[in-house]
Write a protein that holds these residues in place. Structure first.
Motif, PDB file in Angstrom:
ATOM      1  N   TYR A  54       0.857  -1.196   0.000  1.00  0.00           N
ATOM      2  CA  TYR A  54       0.000   0.000   0.000  1.00  0.00           C
ATOM      3  C   TYR A  54       0.888   1.239   0.000  1.00  0.00           C
ATOM      4  O   TYR A  54       1.600   1.499   0.966  1.00  0.00           O
ATOM      5  CB  TYR A  54      -0.889  -0.022   1.237  1.00  0.00           C
ATOM      6  CG  TYR A  54      -1.990   1.014   1.270  1.00  0.00           C
ATOM      7  CD1 TYR A  54      -2.984   1.025   0.304  1.00  0.00           C
ATOM      8  CD2 TYR A  54      -2.055   1.953   2.296  1.00  0.00           C
ATOM      9  CE1 TYR A  54      -4.015   1.947   0.347  1.00  0.00           C
ATOM     10  CE2 TYR A  54      -3.079   2.883   2.356  1.00  0.00           C
ATOM     11  CZ  TYR A  54      -4.054   2.881   1.381  1.00  0.00           C
ATOM     12  OH  TYR A  54      -5.076   3.806   1.432  1.00  0.00           O
ATOM     13  N   PRO A  81      -1.416   0.475  -8.810  1.00  0.00           N
ATOM     14  CA  PRO A  81      -2.856   0.585  -8.554  1.00  0.00           C
ATOM     15  C   PRO A  81      -3.473   1.768  -9.281  1.00  0.00           C
ATOM     16  O   PRO A  81      -2.818   2.788  -9.536  1.00  0.00           O
ATOM     17  CB  PRO A  81      -2.924   0.785  -7.034  1.00  0.00           C
ATOM     18  CG  PRO A  81      -1.644   0.222  -6.516  1.00  0.00           C
ATOM     19  CD  PRO A  81      -0.623   0.507  -7.572  1.00  0.00           C
ATOM     20  N   ASN A  84      -2.810   5.713  -8.843  1.00  0.00           N
ATOM     21  CA  ASN A  84      -1.503   5.770  -8.187  1.00  0.00           C
ATOM     22  C   ASN A  84      -0.405   5.374  -9.164  1.00  0.00           C
ATOM     23  O   ASN A  84      -0.658   4.775 -10.211  1.00  0.00           O
ATOM     24  CB  ASN A  84      -1.484   4.849  -6.963  1.00  0.00           C
ATOM     25  CG  ASN A  84      -2.365   5.359  -5.840  1.00  0.00           C
ATOM     26  OD1 ASN A  84      -1.933   6.154  -5.010  1.00  0.00           O
ATOM     27  ND2 ASN A  84      -3.623   4.916  -5.809  1.00  0.00           N
ATOM     28  N   SER A  95      -7.433   6.342  -2.945  1.00  0.00           N
ATOM     29  CA  SER A  95      -7.503   4.892  -2.770  1.00  0.00           C
ATOM     30  C   SER A  95      -8.875   4.520  -2.238  1.00  0.00           C
ATOM     31  O   SER A  95      -9.525   5.311  -1.562  1.00  0.00           O
ATOM     32  CB  SER A  95      -6.413   4.394  -1.811  1.00  0.00           C
ATOM     33  OG  SER A  95      -6.729   4.687  -0.469  1.00  0.00           O
ATOM     34  N   MET A 100      -8.914  -1.013  -5.188  1.00  0.00           N
ATOM     35  CA  MET A 100      -7.703  -1.803  -5.003  1.00  0.00           C
ATOM     36  C   MET A 100      -7.954  -3.292  -5.273  1.00  0.00           C
ATOM     37  O   MET A 100      -7.088  -4.000  -5.804  1.00  0.00           O
ATOM     38  CB  MET A 100      -7.162  -1.621  -3.587  1.00  0.00           C
ATOM     39  CG  MET A 100      -6.640  -0.227  -3.274  1.00  0.00           C
ATOM     40  SD  MET A 100      -5.042   0.073  -4.062  1.00  0.00           S
ATOM     41  CE  MET A 100      -4.535   1.600  -3.253  1.00  0.00           C
ATOM     42  N   PHE A 232      -1.837   9.362   0.502  1.00  0.00           N
ATOM     43  CA  PHE A 232      -3.110   9.212  -0.183  1.00  0.00           C
ATOM     44  C   PHE A 232      -3.994  10.415   0.148  1.00  0.00           C
ATOM     45  O   PHE A 232      -3.723  11.150   1.094  1.00  0.00           O
ATOM     46  CB  PHE A 232      -3.807   7.915   0.246  1.00  0.00           C
ATOM     47  CG  PHE A 232      -3.064   6.672  -0.156  1.00  0.00           C
ATOM     48  CD1 PHE A 232      -3.228   6.134  -1.417  1.00  0.00           C
ATOM     49  CD2 PHE A 232      -2.191   6.056   0.723  1.00  0.00           C
ATOM     50  CE1 PHE A 232      -2.528   4.992  -1.799  1.00  0.00           C
ATOM     51  CE2 PHE A 232      -1.487   4.914   0.349  1.00  0.00           C
ATOM     52  CZ  PHE A 232      -1.663   4.382  -0.909  1.00  0.00           C
ATOM     53  N   SER A 236      -9.823   9.492   1.430  1.00  0.00           N
ATOM     54  CA  SER A 236      -9.858   8.062   1.109  1.00  0.00           C
ATOM     55  C   SER A 236     -10.085   7.226   2.363  1.00  0.00           C
ATOM     56  O   SER A 236     -10.643   6.127   2.298  1.00  0.00           O
ATOM     57  CB  SER A 236      -8.542   7.632   0.447  1.00  0.00           C
ATOM     58  OG  SER A 236      -8.351   8.225  -0.814  1.00  0.00           O
TER      59      SER A 236
END
Length: 316
Positions: A54, A81, A84, A95, A100, A232, A236
């Motif tokens: 992550y 991802p 990203n 995110s 994801m 992030f 999110s």
């Protein structure tokens, strides 16, 4: 020498090809396809999809795993991802659990439509947060025949409960209020605020040992990549708090799972707790003298022989 910000040297026994594919939301994913150097277009190969930690990108840990496993006869897909890395999606650094998890299933879409991939032999490896994403994808996507997690994090549990399940009800109420207010600010500025770096540039290891561990990888030459900022969008967080990523793990019944963790990993409780909930066949493999981040890139720590044996049996 490494090139294009990859943190490892590509083996002479492996070829790497940049590829792209779309998620069901129409987001273009930037990915790499690794194949054995003696690849035969007319053959049918087992395949693996490897997800990044992550906050990580494909040029880091996932590429290290792919570079090694492609030498063992696998076609391996790594990816950034959605929203990203080099993948599409605005605002960038957003995110969400659904996104994801979707990245993994879209990766399976891509792999399973390659003429040289055996659709019945597709597995997944998830490193850190991607461990939870891979399991969550597999429980609703039976095309994923086996899953291995490495240094797994359950990001939804982390966001909802705090690290070590330390968040109080009062803490959570205050956080949700802050996130709600931030949505107004983001809407007005059209520039979503970001969280602080998960891998600080400077740290006191005594005061913040977890931050130090991540910082030593992401914020130093060891694992540095300019698109891996370990941040992030603040808002999110709420989506993760509202989504139970690893409910219904019994739906994996009959498909093999392997959970790999370091014996000194700060994250080991995630793997230990999930292991209790997983159906058979399952295995928990502990790497001695290894912390969480060691299993991102340290070749003398990552149990490639175990992974090869696991997928060799699971995808036979």
């Amino acid at each position: 020498m490494t090139t294009n910000n990859y943190i490892f040297d590509l083996s002479d026994n492996v070829t790497r090809t940049p590829v792209t594919f779309d998620t069901r939301y129409g987001i273009g994913i930037s990915a790499d396809l690794y194949r054995p150097a003696d690849f035969d277009e007319t053959a049918s190969y087992p395949a693996l999809i490897v997800g990044a930690p992550y906050g990580g990108v494909k040029e880091q840990g996932p590429g290290i795993y792919a570079n090694e496993l492609a030498q063992k006869g696998y076609v391996v897909l790594t990816f950034d991802p959605a929203y990203n890395g080099a993948s599409e999606g605005y605002p960038h650094h957003l995110s969400s659990p659904d996104q994801m998890v979707e990245d993994f299933m879209a990766g399976v879409d891509f792999l399973g439509t390659r003429p040289f991939v055996d659709r019945e032999k597709i597995g997944a490896i998830g490193i850190c947060g991607s461990g939870g994403f891979a399991l969550s994808a597999a429980k609703v996507d039976p095309r994923i025949k086996a899953v291995a997690t490495v240094s797994m994090y359950d990001i939804s549990r982390m966001q909802k409960m705090g690290f070590g399940d330390s968040m109080t009800d009062s803490d959570r109420k205050d956080l949700l209020k802050t996130l709600a207010e931030q949505r107004w600010a983001d809407f007005e500025t059209e520039e979503p605020a970001l969280t602080g770096r998960g891998a600080p540039l400077d740290w006191n290891a005594d005061e913040n040992p977890v931050g130090a561990e991540f910082g030593e990888f992401y914020s130093r030459p060891r694992g540095y990549h300019p698109r891996s900022i370990t941040q992030f969008t603040m808002t999110s967080t709420a989506s993760w708090m509202n989504f139970a990523l690893l409910n219904d793990l019994d739906w994996l019944d009959g498909r093999p799972t392997l959970l790999v963790m370091g014996d000194d990993a700060h994250s080991r409780y995630f793997s230990e707790d999930v292991f209790k909930e997983l159906p058979e066949p399952k295995e928990l493999y502990i790497v001695e003298n290894a912390n969480h981040v060691d299993l991102y890139d340290k070749m003398d720590k990552i149990p490639f022989a175990k992974l090869e044996d696991f997928f060799g049996k699971a995808l036979k």
